[in-house]
Enzyme design. Structure first.
Site, PDB file in Angstrom:
ATOM      1  CG  ASN A  13      -0.249   5.390   5.661  1.00  0.00           C
ATOM      2  OD1 ASN A  13      -0.002   6.493   5.157  1.00  0.00           O
ATOM      3  ND2 ASN A  13       0.461   4.313   5.419  1.00  0.00           N
ATOM      4  NE  ARG A  44      -2.736   4.988  -4.408  1.00  0.00           N
ATOM      5  CZ  ARG A  44      -2.962   4.463  -5.610  1.00  0.00           C
ATOM      6  NH1 ARG A  44      -2.504   5.043  -6.691  1.00  0.00           N
ATOM      7  NH2 ARG A  44      -3.650   3.360  -5.742  1.00  0.00           N
ATOM      8  NE  ARG A  80       1.266   3.811  -4.231  1.00  0.00           N
ATOM      9  CZ  ARG A  80       1.454   4.529  -3.134  1.00  0.00           C
ATOM     10  NH1 ARG A  80       2.407   5.429  -3.095  1.00  0.00           N
ATOM     11  NH2 ARG A  80       0.684   4.369  -2.084  1.00  0.00           N
ATOM     12  N   PRO A  81      -1.937   1.786  -9.696  1.00  0.00           N
ATOM     13  CG  PRO A  81      -2.756  -0.184 -10.641  1.00  0.00           C
ATOM     14  CD  PRO A  81      -1.614   0.358  -9.831  1.00  0.00           C
ATOM     15  CB  ILE A  82      -6.971   4.690  -9.243  1.00  0.00           C
ATOM     16  CG1 ILE A  82      -6.939   5.263 -10.659  1.00  0.00           C
ATOM     17  CG2 ILE A  82      -6.060   5.446  -8.300  1.00  0.00           C
ATOM     18  CD1 ILE A  82      -7.456   6.674 -10.745  1.00  0.00           C
ATOM     19  NE  ARG A 131       5.072  11.810   0.793  1.00  0.00           N
ATOM     20  CZ  ARG A 131       4.614  11.609  -0.414  1.00  0.00           C
ATOM     21  NH1 ARG A 131       5.437  11.577  -1.423  1.00  0.00           N
ATOM     22  NH2 ARG A 131       3.335  11.436  -0.623  1.00  0.00           N
TER      23      ARG A 131
HETATM   24  N1  EPU Z   1      -3.585  -1.594  -6.438  1.00  0.00           N
HETATM   25  C1  EPU Z   1      -4.072  -1.790  -7.698  1.00  0.00           C
HETATM   26  N2  EPU Z   1      -5.179  -1.079  -8.073  1.00  0.00           N
HETATM   27  C2  EPU Z   1      -5.803  -0.203  -7.227  1.00  0.00           C
HETATM   28  C3  EPU Z   1      -5.285  -0.010  -5.932  1.00  0.00           C
HETATM   29  C4  EPU Z   1      -4.166  -0.721  -5.550  1.00  0.00           C
HETATM   30  O1  EPU Z   1      -3.531  -2.564  -8.480  1.00  0.00           O
HETATM   31  O2  EPU Z   1      -6.799   0.401  -7.645  1.00  0.00           O
HETATM   32  C5  EPU Z   1      -2.377  -2.327  -5.999  1.00  0.00           C
HETATM   33  C6  EPU Z   1      -1.199  -1.373  -5.763  1.00  0.00           C
HETATM   34  O3  EPU Z   1      -0.545  -1.028  -6.959  1.00  0.00           O
HETATM   35  C7  EPU Z   1      -0.367  -2.174  -4.800  1.00  0.00           C
HETATM   36  C8  EPU Z   1      -1.386  -2.909  -3.961  1.00  0.00           C
HETATM   37  O4  EPU Z   1      -2.600  -2.929  -4.737  1.00  0.00           O
HETATM   38  O5  EPU Z   1       0.430  -3.072  -5.517  1.00  0.00           O
HETATM   39  C9  EPU Z   1      -1.664  -2.289  -2.596  1.00  0.00           C
HETATM   40  O6  EPU Z   1      -2.149  -0.984  -2.735  1.00  0.00           O
HETATM   41  P1  EPU Z   1      -3.164  -0.306  -1.726  1.00  0.00           P
HETATM   42  O7  EPU Z   1      -4.246   0.305  -2.505  1.00  0.00           O
HETATM   43  O8  EPU Z   1      -3.504  -1.240  -0.618  1.00  0.00           O
HETATM   44  O9  EPU Z   1      -2.237   0.837  -1.112  1.00  0.00           O
HETATM   45  P2  EPU Z   1      -2.596   2.374  -0.960  1.00  0.00           P
HETATM   46  O10 EPU Z   1      -3.956   2.538  -0.432  1.00  0.00           O
HETATM   47  O11 EPU Z   1      -2.214   3.110  -2.179  1.00  0.00           O
HETATM   48  C10 EPU Z   1      -1.753   2.474   1.520  1.00  0.00           C
HETATM   49  C11 EPU Z   1      -0.732   3.287   2.267  1.00  0.00           C
HETATM   50  C12 EPU Z   1       0.657   2.859   1.853  1.00  0.00           C
HETATM   51  C13 EPU Z   1       0.824   1.374   2.178  1.00  0.00           C
HETATM   52  C14 EPU Z   1      -0.265   0.571   1.451  1.00  0.00           C
HETATM   53  C15 EPU Z   1      -0.235  -0.902   1.786  1.00  0.00           C
HETATM   54  C16 EPU Z   1      -1.860   5.386   2.606  1.00  0.00           C
HETATM   55  C17 EPU Z   1      -1.936   6.815   2.292  1.00  0.00           C
HETATM   56  N3  EPU Z   1      -0.931   4.691   1.954  1.00  0.00           N
HETATM   57  O12 EPU Z   1      -1.536   2.768   0.145  1.00  0.00           O
HETATM   58  O13 EPU Z   1       1.572   3.610   2.625  1.00  0.00           O
HETATM   59  O14 EPU Z   1       2.082   0.945   1.757  1.00  0.00           O
HETATM   60  O15 EPU Z   1      -1.564   1.086   1.804  1.00  0.00           O
HETATM   61  O16 EPU Z   1      -0.318  -1.099   3.142  1.00  0.00           O
HETATM   62  O17 EPU Z   1      -2.600   4.878   3.423  1.00  0.00           O
HETATM   63  C18 EPU Z   1       3.629   4.633   3.116  1.00  0.00           C
HETATM   64  O18 EPU Z   1       3.110   5.039   4.166  1.00  0.00           O
HETATM   65  O19 EPU Z   1       4.859   4.734   2.884  1.00  0.00           O
HETATM   66  C19 EPU Z   1       2.782   4.010   2.103  1.00  0.00           C
HETATM   67  C20 EPU Z   1       3.164   3.846   0.853  1.00  0.00           C
END
Ligand code: EPU
Length: 417
Positions: A23, A92, A121-123, A398
């Site tokens: 990550n 992602r 997982r919205p953005i 992955r």
């Molecule tokens: N969220 C929103 N809106 C957004 C972004 C996130 O509602 O615009 C919510 C997500 O839906 C979730 C929470 O916020 O419920 C956390 O999401 P975050 O954005 O922190 O996660 P991410 O950046 O998509 C990274 C890791 C994940 C890890 C999470 C939390 C990477 C590529 N992915 O995801 O890793 O679980 O942070 O620590 O860095 C994995 O490795 O298996 C994995 C899923």
């Protein structure tokens, strides 16, 4: 599709070298767009997510290759601000390129990202933050068009400390005049790693690891050749630590600092095991099993990592009594539970929480629905009586490099077919 067959019941003995964090590496690859020179990321394994990130860069004109365990990146000939949509949908972190593309081209044309099916997982947090920086956002035909011609530094309050949004907002701010402040940002070790990497290139990012990051814009950077060793993979380390605790044995994990998995350590350090951590090495001596952990709740760092929740569920199956596990990060990250039940696990399931009563597991045919769920089921197979056949193993590739070879080297009976 390949499968793993796992014959459970072996104790684990040996040594593992923990690799660079998947990550972190994917964020660094996305950020390499900011640099016109050669970047060498040390000790990076060819995980499928890493390979796909490189493939996206290649299609935009960059050069990438692996040599002797290191990853070489060169974005000097990058000409496109449109990441390939088919590849983007596979992971992602493709969306983590948005900020760097805006910094470099003042525009980006993104596809909605893919990744493990663990929630909606919205953005929205990424886009709200970018809008605060003056980016115009238009969504049309499943594409997101971002116009950064009028970008300016700003103060951004994140509604949630999203890891990916923090990456995008840092990388979008590095060339803006003045100072950008990102409040309530993610505090994960991978964010500190991104700051260290960017500052080595010549950017000015401060505060990572705390809840406020400040980015002082620079006019340009003179990249030359950047050689960087990414932070170690705390999730890989935590997974093998839990495997050793569940199976029993003695395993030495090299290249892992306890501070990065402290929330796990706090829960297990006295549970029928002895754990010694010093100088980036953790040695675990375990009988196998132990007493219930009480309640464990996942959350953003420094809380218990959601990425270790599934391996923890498998470990909880080996414990005496009831362990309650609450998933507070991703709303649908319990796909492993039905599979554990097929193996005989006693689990009461709620919307975002499970209660696991320890007992005996038996081998069964199970399916890995997401990366960490797959890792959890591998652990379950290691402690189960008889043979487990785990389907859908590609998803584990992955994030874990040759998991079957590592476990076999520790004495487990795991084979890929
Ligand atoms: N969220 C929103 N809106 C957004 C972004 C996130 O509602 O615009 C919510 C997500 O839906 C979730 C929470 O916020 O419920 C956390 O999401 P975050 O954005 O922190 O996660 P991410 O950046 O998509 C990274 C890791 C994940 C890890 C999470 C939390 C990477 C590529 N992915 O995801 O890793 O679980 O942070 O620590 O860095 C994995 O490795 O298996 C994995 C899923």
């Amino acid at each position: 599709m390949s499968k793993l067959t796992i014959i459970g019941g072996e104790k684990l003995f040996g040594r593992i070298n923990i690799q660079s964090a998947k990550n972190s590496v994917v964020s660094l690859i996305a950020s390499s767009i900011l640099c016109n020179g050669k970047i060498i990321l040390k000790k990076v394994k060819c995980l499928s997510d890493v390979v796909n990130m490189c493939a996206i860069l290649e299609k935009m004109g960059a050069k990438t290759y692996f040599k002797e365990g290191d990853l070489f990146l060169n974005c000097s000939s990058l000409y496109s601000y449109v990441p390939d949509s088919n590849l983007s949908k596979t992971l992602r972190s493709s969306f983590f390129m948005t900020g760097a593309l805006l910094s470099r081209f003042k525009k980006a044309e993104m596809s909605f990202p893919g990744g493990c099916k663990i929630g909606a997982r919205p953005i929205n947090i990424h886009l709200q933050g970018l809008k605060r920086l003056g980016v115009k956002v238009k969504t049309e035909n499943s594409k997101i068009f971002l116009d950064g011609e009028n970008m300016r530094s700003s103060v951004i309050d994140l509604p949630y400390p999203s890891v990916g949004a923090t990456v995008n907002l840092i990388t979008a701010s590095v060339f803006l005049g003045g100072e950008t402040v990102i409040r309530n940002c993610a505090r994960e070790p991978e964010i500190i790693d991104l700051q260290n990497f960017l500052n080595l290139i010549g950017f000015k990012v401060f505060g990572a690891g705390e809840s406020e990051i400040r980015v002082q814009g620079v006019k340009s950077v003179d990249c030359g050749e950047i050689v960087y060793t990414p932070v170690e993979d705390r999730i890989e380390a935590g997974t093998y630590l839990l495997a050793t605790l569940a199976c029993g044995g003695q395993v030495e994990l090299n290249n892992i600092y306890i501070k990065n998995i402290y929330s796990l350590y706090e829960k297990i350090y006295e549970n029928d095991c002895k754990i010694v951590a010093e100088n980036g090495k953790i040695t675990i001596n375990a009988r196998g099993g132990g007493k219930s952990l009480g309640k464990v709740t996942t959350g953003p760092f420094p809380d218990f990592p959601t990425d270790l929740q599934a391996p923890l569920c498998a470990y909880a199956c080996s414990l005496r009594g009831e362990t309650e596990i609450c998933e507070n990060v991703f709303e649908k990250r319990f796909s492993h539970i039905d599979e554990l039940v097929k193996m005989g696990a006693i689990i009461k399931r709620g919307e975002r929480q499970v209660v696991i009563t320890g007992g005996k597991l038996s081998g069964a045919n199970v399916y890995a629905c997401d990366l960490r769920a797959g890792a959890g089921l591998v652990l379950a197979g290691l402690i189960a009586g008889g043979t487990t056949v785990l389907d859908g193993v590609e998803i584990i590739d992955r994030g874990y490099f040759e998991i079957e070879k590592i476990l076999t080297s520790l004495g487990a009976k795991v084979e890929r077919i």
